[in-house]
Design a protein around this motif. Structure first.
Motif, PDB file in Angstrom:
ATOM      1  N   SER A 134       0.081  13.339   5.739  1.00 20.78           N
ATOM      2  CA  SER A 134      -0.922  13.994   6.566  1.00 20.78           C
ATOM      3  C   SER A 134      -0.423  14.158   7.998  1.00 20.78           C
ATOM      4  N   LEU A 135       0.527  13.312   8.419  1.00 22.98           N
ATOM      5  CA  LEU A 135       1.110  13.514   9.745  1.00 22.98           C
ATOM      6  C   LEU A 135       2.082  14.684   9.752  1.00 22.98           C
TER       7      LEU A 135
ATOM      8  N   VAL B 124       1.714  17.549   8.843  1.00 22.32           N
ATOM      9  CA  VAL B 124       1.080  18.808   9.234  1.00 22.32           C
ATOM     10  C   VAL B 124       1.390  19.140  10.684  1.00 22.32           C
ATOM     11  N   TYR B 125       1.515  18.087  11.532  1.00 25.42           N
ATOM     12  CA  TYR B 125       1.713  18.345  12.956  1.00 25.42           C
ATOM     13  C   TYR B 125       2.962  19.155  13.238  1.00 25.42           C
TER      14      TYR B 125
ATOM     15  N   SER C  54      -2.985  -1.135  -8.871  1.00 24.42           N
ATOM     16  CA  SER C  54      -2.202  -1.528  -7.705  1.00 24.42           C
ATOM     17  C   SER C  54      -1.790  -0.281  -6.943  1.00 24.42           C
ATOM     18  N   LEU C  55      -1.598  -0.453  -5.619  1.00 23.03           N
ATOM     19  CA  LEU C  55      -1.103   0.668  -4.817  1.00 23.03           C
ATOM     20  C   LEU C  55       0.402   0.569  -4.597  1.00 23.03           C
TER      21      LEU C  55
ATOM     22  N   SER D 180      -1.612  25.020   8.120  1.00 23.43           N
ATOM     23  CA  SER D 180      -2.269  23.727   8.301  1.00 23.43           C
ATOM     24  C   SER D 180      -3.557  23.685   7.484  1.00 23.43           C
ATOM     25  N   ALA D 181      -4.287  24.801   7.421  1.00 30.50           N
ATOM     26  CA  ALA D 181      -5.485  24.812   6.576  1.00 30.50           C
ATOM     27  C   ALA D 181      -5.105  24.556   5.121  1.00 30.50           C
TER      28      ALA D 181
ATOM     29  N   LEU E 287      -0.618   4.761  -0.397  1.00 30.26           N
ATOM     30  CA  LEU E 287      -1.436   5.163   0.756  1.00 30.26           C
ATOM     31  C   LEU E 287      -0.554   5.524   1.946  1.00 30.26           C
ATOM     32  N   TYR E 288       0.521   4.760   2.116  1.00 27.36           N
ATOM     33  CA  TYR E 288       1.452   5.029   3.214  1.00 27.36           C
ATOM     34  C   TYR E 288       2.006   6.448   3.086  1.00 27.36           C
TER      35      TYR E 288
ATOM     36  N   PHE F 199      -4.055  20.721   4.657  1.00 29.85           N
ATOM     37  CA  PHE F 199      -5.049  19.678   4.482  1.00 29.85           C
ATOM     38  C   PHE F 199      -6.053  19.957   3.391  1.00 29.85           C
TER      39      PHE F 199
ATOM     40  N   PHE G 225       0.605   8.915   1.658  1.00 26.44           N
ATOM     41  CA  PHE G 225      -0.471   9.848   1.982  1.00 26.44           C
ATOM     42  C   PHE G 225      -0.604  10.004   3.495  1.00 26.44           C
ATOM     43  N   ALA G 226      -0.514   8.855   4.198  1.00 21.58           N
ATOM     44  CA  ALA G 226      -0.634   8.890   5.658  1.00 21.58           C
ATOM     45  C   ALA G 226       0.482   9.722   6.269  1.00 21.58           C
TER      46      ALA G 226
ATOM     47  N   VAL H 266       1.867  22.701  12.693  1.00 26.04           N
ATOM     48  CA  VAL H 266       0.879  23.131  13.678  1.00 26.04           C
ATOM     49  C   VAL H 266       1.553  23.361  15.030  1.00 26.04           C
TER      50      VAL H 266
ATOM     51  N   VAL I 109       0.843  -1.191   0.000  1.00 28.99           N
ATOM     52  CA  VAL I 109       0.000   0.000   0.000  1.00 28.99           C
ATOM     53  C   VAL I 109       0.884   1.249   0.000  1.00 28.99           C
TER      54      VAL I 109
END
Lengths: 163, 365
Positions: B144-145, B147-148, B193-194, B170-171, B137-138, B174, B140-141, B151, B134
């Protein structure tokens, strides 16, 4: 190797989960919750389903918690002050809830078979999609997404200031 | 003979060391390249004193940042303030794990290796740290982390400019993450496939038996998705014209206003590593990975030069990032948000529908 990793992640999950409620500062709680969710995702990965692990990160740690933090910062919450006066009653309620929780966990743990299942559930993207789009789940799945969309539109309509 | 597990571990450790080392070296080199190129675009010379052509400038900068005084604002939240650069750097480095950096390399068959290394000869090593099913997707995950980091930096410093910058970016992140993720969907649909190596491989052969090598790259087949990806990625790594997070004219320096010394260097490093990551990803997803534009150019004198093609494509993309910075002014914040939500995301969604229809009607090619 897997066992060591599992215990590390499990410990991390539990410690950060306790921190979520033990923190005085709401942002601290949110950060601890992010740590909990990330550690949980690691456990999913160890169970042999990287897809679920990644989804856990994307949806919870990545999307929902960012929004939480964003709102907490936008309204600029302060440290929660120690409340006085209601201490005694609060303490008894907390004890009661705690006892209930311990009883529940105990009941589950004694009934559950703790041996790991021999055949791990195949949870690749394809398997999950096949499961979700089977006729028996398809309508429930689609109805849920429509419901979420409606809730979203409703929230925006409620929050919007009148021009 | 080493058992298989330890062989894998040794190879992985060597790969991690090599790739992380290369990327961090590339980071310091990129700061020099960027300053020089920008200077040339503005009819200046740029840093040209330290070493030949100014090549030692990054080293001098590094030494300077190391010896600067460590300052933490008195009102800052210590943990968030110190943790933010760590989070930024960790997520930046975590995302490089699933990217392939070239074709698998087969070591030559040799006999002179000592016995405990004999398993290395003739072994094929993929230039990728972790080949996840994946992979996309990984990424992407992890993105998205990321951003912290921003922030936390913006909030922890307890400075109104930093907070504004942190909230804005941050706005922005995301919002543009959505467009970024949607722009991959068409590519994933075509590859079925991913896994990133599968996506690269899907661009190798002519699609539907008609398109020759170069034209079956996703940047042509998936042209709208490619454009959306480039725009969203530019916003995602906070580069001009989408660097409203920093916006020095209005926000001092945005979320990293209060940062100095090595903490600043870490944030800077994370941004450059992210820029390299999105370029490598674009190369893999859209520019045919390590495949040559014409199949005759894939081998020179019988040697597979896929790695060189890969590096050339990444370098071209990085040059474009710098070129953009030298060319365009910064957009306004409301323009940025409107563009992301009302243009990029609808375009990406419509394109997904078109691609899905084509895959159903014509097959994935």
């Amino acid at each position: 190797m897997d066992a060591i990793l599992f215990y590390c992640l499990a410990a991390l999950t539990l410690v950060s989960a306790v921190l979520v409620v033990a923190q005085r500062h709401p942002i601290g709680s949110a950060l601890a919750l992010i740590a909990t969710l990330s550690a949980l995702s690691g456990i999913f990965g160890l169970l042999g389903s990287p897809f679920i692990a990644v989804l856990q990160l994307v949806v919870y740690a990545g999307a929902i918690m960012v929004l939480f933090l964003f709102v907490l910062m936008l309204v600029n919450v302060r440290r929660e002050e120690e409340r006085s006066g209601t201490g005694r009653r609060l303490r008894w309620t907390a004890l009661g809830v705690c006892a209930l929780f311990v009883a529940q966990v105990g009941a589950v743990l004694t009934r559950l078979e703790l041996a790991p299942s021999a055949t791990p559930f195949a949870a690749g993207p394809r398997d999950v999609a096949r499961l979700l789009f089977r006729p028996e789940y398809l309508y429930a799945f689609e109805a849920t997404s429509v419901l979420i969309l409606a809730a979203l539109v409703g929230a925006i309509a409620l929050a919007r200031k009148e021009p | 003979m080493m058992p298989e597990f330890w062989q894998q571990l040794a190879i992985s450790a060597a790969l991690i060391a090599a790739i992380v080392g290369t990327l961090l070296g590339l980071f310091s080199f990129m700061t020099w390249v960027e300053r020089r190129l920008l200077a040339f675009m503005q009819f200046r010379l740029g840093p040209n004193r330290a070493g030949p052509l100014g090549l030692f400038q990054p080293i001098a900068d590094g030494i300077k940042l190391f010896f600067k005084e460590e300052l933490i604002p008195a009102q800052a939240n210590r943990w968030a303030f110190l943790g933010a650069p760590v989070v930024a750097m960790t997520t930046a480095l975590a995302s490089i794990a699933v990217l392939p950096y070239g074709p698998p390399i087969t070591l030559p068959q040799v006999t002179w290796l000592p016995k405990w290394l004999a398993w290395l000869s003739g072994r094929t090593i993929p230039l990728q740290i972790a080949d996840l099913d994946v992979g996309v997707l990984y990424l992407f995950a992890v993105a998205s982390l990321g951003v912290y980091g921003i922030v936390l930096a913006g909030w922890g410093a307890n400075n109104k400019y930093a907070l504004m910058g942190g909230l804005r970016s941050s706005a922005q992140l995301f919002s543009y993450e959505l467009a970024l993720g949607l722009s991959w969907v068409g590519v994933i649909l075509l590859a079925g496939s991913l896994r990133i190596p599968d996506i690269v491989a899907s661009q190798a052969s002519g699609r539907w038996g008609v398109l020759p090598g170069l034209l079956s790259w996703n940047c042509f087949v998936q042209f709208p998705a490619f454009v959306v990806y480039l725009l969203a990625a530019t916003a995602e790594v906070n580069r001009i014209p989408f660097d409203v997070a920093e916006a020095e004219a209005e926000l001092v320096a945005g979320f990293h206003t209060e940062y100095g010394s090595m903490k600043f260097a870490l944030i800077q490093m994370a941004e450059y590593v992210n820029m390299i990551t999105v370029s490598v990803l674009a190369t893999n997803l859209f520019l045919g990975g390590w495949f040559a534009p014409l199949s005759v150019l894939q081998r020179v004198l019988g040697i597979d030069v896929g790695l060189l093609w890969f590096v050339a494509k990444v370098a071209g993309l990085l040059f474009c990032f710098i070129w953009l910075r030298g060319t365009l002014p910064r957009v306004r914040y409301d323009q940025l948000m409107r563009f992301g939500w009302l243009v990029l995301i609808p375009v990406a969604v419509v394109w997904i529908l078109i691609t899905a229809a084509a895959v159903v009607l014509l097959g994935a090619g």
